[in-house]
Design a protein around this motif. Structure first.
Motif, mmCIF file in Angstrom:
data_model
loop_
_atom_site.group_PDB
_atom_site.id
_atom_site.type_symbol
_atom_site.label_atom_id
_atom_site.label_comp_id
_atom_site.label_asym_id
_atom_site.label_seq_id
_atom_site.Cartn_x
_atom_site.Cartn_y
_atom_site.Cartn_z
ATOM 1 N N LYS A 27 22.896 38.991 47.013
ATOM 2 C CA LYS A 27 23.973 39.539 47.848
ATOM 3 C C LYS A 27 25.248 38.730 47.652
ATOM 4 C CE LYS A 27 25.247 40.425 52.664
ATOM 5 N NZ LYS A 27 24.825 40.310 54.080
ATOM 6 N N GLN A 28 25.130 37.408 47.636
ATOM 7 C CA GLN A 28 26.291 36.547 47.446
ATOM 8 C C GLN A 28 26.925 36.789 46.084
ATOM 9 O OE1 GLN A 28 27.663 34.618 49.722
ATOM 10 N NE2 GLN A 28 29.294 33.968 48.322
ATOM 11 N N SER A 29 26.090 37.030 45.077
ATOM 12 C CA SER A 29 26.599 37.310 43.733
ATOM 13 C C SER A 29 27.423 38.600 43.722
ATOM 14 C CB SER A 29 25.431 37.422 42.756
ATOM 15 O OG SER A 29 25.884 37.784 41.461
ATOM 16 N N LEU A 30 26.936 39.610 44.431
ATOM 17 C CA LEU A 30 27.657 40.875 44.511
ATOM 18 C C LEU A 30 28.986 40.708 45.237
ATOM 19 C CD1 LEU A 30 24.665 43.224 45.371
ATOM 20 C CD2 LEU A 30 25.946 43.199 43.223
ATOM 21 N N ILE A 31 28.967 39.945 46.333
ATOM 22 C CA ILE A 31 30.200 39.707 47.100
ATOM 23 C C ILE A 31 31.243 39.027 46.228
ATOM 24 C CG2 ILE A 31 31.209 38.439 49.026
ATOM 25 C CD1 ILE A 31 28.557 38.838 50.515
ATOM 26 N N GLU A 32 30.831 37.978 45.528
ATOM 27 C CA GLU A 32 31.764 37.227 44.686
ATOM 28 C C GLU A 32 32.304 38.096 43.557
ATOM 29 O OE1 GLU A 32 29.555 33.858 43.403
ATOM 30 O OE2 GLU A 32 29.660 32.827 45.346
ATOM 31 N N HIS A 33 31.451 38.944 43.013
ATOM 32 C CA HIS A 33 31.882 39.804 41.900
ATOM 33 C C HIS A 33 32.939 40.817 42.338
ATOM 34 C CE1 HIS A 33 31.492 41.978 38.073
ATOM 35 N NE2 HIS A 33 31.610 43.071 38.802
ATOM 36 N N TYR A 34 32.782 41.352 43.547
ATOM 37 C CA TYR A 34 33.673 42.419 43.997
ATOM 38 C C TYR A 34 34.833 41.934 44.862
ATOM 39 C CZ TYR A 34 30.514 45.919 42.104
ATOM 40 O OH TYR A 34 29.775 46.684 41.249
ATOM 41 N N LEU A 35 35.003 40.635 45.015
ATOM 42 C CA LEU A 35 36.144 40.124 45.787
ATOM 43 C C LEU A 35 37.493 40.594 45.231
ATOM 44 C CD1 LEU A 35 35.235 36.461 46.836
ATOM 45 C CD2 LEU A 35 35.701 38.424 48.332
ATOM 46 N N PRO A 36 37.672 40.699 43.896
ATOM 47 C CA PRO A 36 38.956 41.225 43.387
ATOM 48 C C PRO A 36 39.272 42.627 43.892
ATOM 49 C CG PRO A 36 37.749 40.131 41.629
ATOM 50 C CD PRO A 36 36.813 40.210 42.810
ATOM 51 N N LEU A 37 38.251 43.397 44.219
ATOM 52 C CA LEU A 37 38.471 44.736 44.761
ATOM 53 C C LEU A 37 39.173 44.654 46.115
ATOM 54 C CD1 LEU A 37 38.006 47.769 44.398
ATOM 55 C CD2 LEU A 37 35.773 47.488 45.495
ATOM 56 N N VAL A 38 38.817 43.647 46.897
ATOM 57 C CA VAL A 38 39.472 43.442 48.192
ATOM 58 C C VAL A 38 40.958 43.174 47.994
ATOM 59 C CG1 VAL A 38 39.594 41.986 50.253
ATOM 60 C CG2 VAL A 38 37.369 42.603 49.296
ATOM 61 N N GLU A 39 41.289 42.299 47.058
ATOM 62 C CA GLU A 39 42.688 41.963 46.812
ATOM 63 C C GLU A 39 43.472 43.165 46.289
ATOM 64 O OE1 GLU A 39 44.239 39.142 47.709
ATOM 65 O OE2 GLU A 39 42.291 38.859 48.677
ATOM 66 N N TYR A 40 42.791 44.012 45.522
ATOM 67 C CA TYR A 40 43.436 45.229 45.026
ATOM 68 C C TYR A 40 43.821 46.141 46.190
ATOM 69 C CZ TYR A 40 43.863 49.854 42.869
ATOM 70 O OH TYR A 40 44.313 51.094 42.491
ATOM 71 N N VAL A 41 42.888 46.363 47.111
ATOM 72 C CA VAL A 41 43.154 47.229 48.261
ATOM 73 C C VAL A 41 44.209 46.591 49.168
ATOM 74 C CG1 VAL A 41 42.144 48.400 50.251
ATOM 75 C CG2 VAL A 41 40.825 48.183 48.146
ATOM 76 N N VAL A 42 44.152 45.277 49.332
ATOM 77 C CA VAL A 42 45.161 44.565 50.132
ATOM 78 C C VAL A 42 46.552 44.826 49.577
ATOM 79 C CG1 VAL A 42 46.090 42.295 50.719
ATOM 80 C CG2 VAL A 42 43.665 42.731 51.007
ATOM 81 N N GLY A 43 46.695 44.688 48.263
ATOM 82 C CA GLY A 43 48.004 44.876 47.641
ATOM 83 C C GLY A 43 48.568 46.262 47.866
ATOM 84 N N ARG A 44 47.710 47.284 47.801
ATOM 85 C CA ARG A 44 48.179 48.656 48.009
ATOM 86 C C ARG A 44 48.517 48.909 49.478
ATOM 87 N NH1 ARG A 44 48.124 52.148 44.239
ATOM 88 N NH2 ARG A 44 48.063 53.876 45.721
ATOM 89 N N LEU A 45 47.703 48.366 50.376
ATOM 90 C CA LEU A 45 47.918 48.626 51.798
ATOM 91 C C LEU A 45 49.168 47.928 52.310
ATOM 92 C CD1 LEU A 45 46.728 50.065 54.253
ATOM 93 C CD2 LEU A 45 45.419 47.998 54.747
ATOM 94 N N LEU A 46 49.459 46.736 51.800
ATOM 95 C CA LEU A 46 50.608 45.968 52.279
ATOM 96 C C LEU A 46 51.939 46.661 51.991
ATOM 97 C CD1 LEU A 46 49.743 42.236 51.473
ATOM 98 C CD2 LEU A 46 50.146 43.241 53.719
ATOM 99 N N ILE A 47 51.947 47.561 50.993
ATOM 100 C CA ILE A 47 53.199 48.236 50.628
ATOM 101 C C ILE A 47 53.793 48.983 51.820
ATOM 102 C CG2 ILE A 47 54.177 50.068 49.192
ATOM 103 C CD1 ILE A 47 52.107 49.315 47.056
#
Length: 261
Positions: A27-47
């Motif tokens: 589970k931790q491996s999956l979380i770490e792998h997909y963390l860039p997805l969080v930053e991607y969504v953050v960048g779009r939402l902040l606009i």
């Protein structure tokens, strides 16, 4: 969408270790792998959010959404995790922001007032109403109406986890998720919802339809849409707000019609 260097879904063993064996390391491996997805969504939402909204706070909400997505995702269905997780992450971010009451009550009241006005006028005229008609109905000038649209632009970011109506539990996502159950009533309701939404989109102005298409289907940011349409970002924000408020009004009418005996 961001590009993953190596997707865990290419090696189902990671998902099997987490889902079947319950290994926390997987589970931790999956979380770490997909963390860039969080930053991607953050960048779009902040606009579309005010500058005083904390990026760290949104990221925290997004990480919780990612963890929730990993816990609930069924890898055996063959769906793309990135798409599913993006919905959960975005929904968690918006829910977290709303719990923090980041939009003033007065702004939400203005949004509700305009949404109700669109619903009543377009139901009365059976067509798309103009800004001047809206201004006359609200007893304000067109300039004041444009200013109101600019103020409420931050409230028109939708989450699939939001209820269709504030007092109800049914969410937009519940109308989209396939539970593999052929419920005739739900199928009929979904058919009329899609039909109502299609008609509502047809009633949008050409510019409003273009903004909706580029933002929600092509996934362009508001600033990118402004460049494509040769308009200012503030004008694009206004067009987006008007389109969403019109669509909300149409869906509200659809809901009310279903409730009539």
């Amino acid at each position: 969408m961001i590009q993953q260097k190596q997707s865990p879904l290419s090696n189902l063993e990671v998902w099997k270790q987490w889902k079947s064996e319950g290994l926390l390391s997987a589970k931790q491996s999956l979380i770490e792998h997909y963390l860039p997805l969080v930053e991607y969504v953050v960048g779009r939402l902040l606009i579309g959010l005010p500058k005083n909204v904390s990026r760290d706070d949104i990221s925290s909400y997004g990480i919780m959404g990612l963890i929730d997505a990993i816990e609930k995702f069924d890898y055996e269905r063959g769906l793309q995790f990135e798409t599913y997780a993006s919905w959960r992450i975005r929904g968690a971010m918006i829910d977290g922001l709303r719990q923090g009451d980041w939009v003033p009550r007065s702004v939400r009241e203005k949004a509700k007032k305009i949404e109700d006005a669109y619903q009543k006028l377009e139901q009365h005229y059976l067509r798309t109403v103009t800004d001047s008609e809206m201004s006359e109905y609200l007893h304000i000038t067109e300039k004041e109406f444009q200013h109101m649209l600019q103020e409420i632009s931050v409230t028109t970011v939708c989450s699939f986890d939001d209820p269709i109506k504030e007092e109800e539990a049914e969410t937009r996502l519940s109308l989209m998720v396939d539970e593999k159950a052929k419920n005739p009533e739900n199928q009929v309701n979904e058919f009329y919802l899609k039909e109502s939404l299609a008609k509502a989109i047809d009633k949008l102005t050409d510019k409003e339809r273009t903004v909706v298409s580029l933002f929600y289907y092509e996934e362009l940011s508001l600033s990118e849409i402004a460049e494509v349409m040769c308009l200012s970002p503030s004008r694009i924000s206004q067009l987006h707000s008007k389109a969403i408020l019109r669509l909300r009004g149409s869906l509200g009418r659809w809901k009310n019609q279903l409730m009539q005996p």
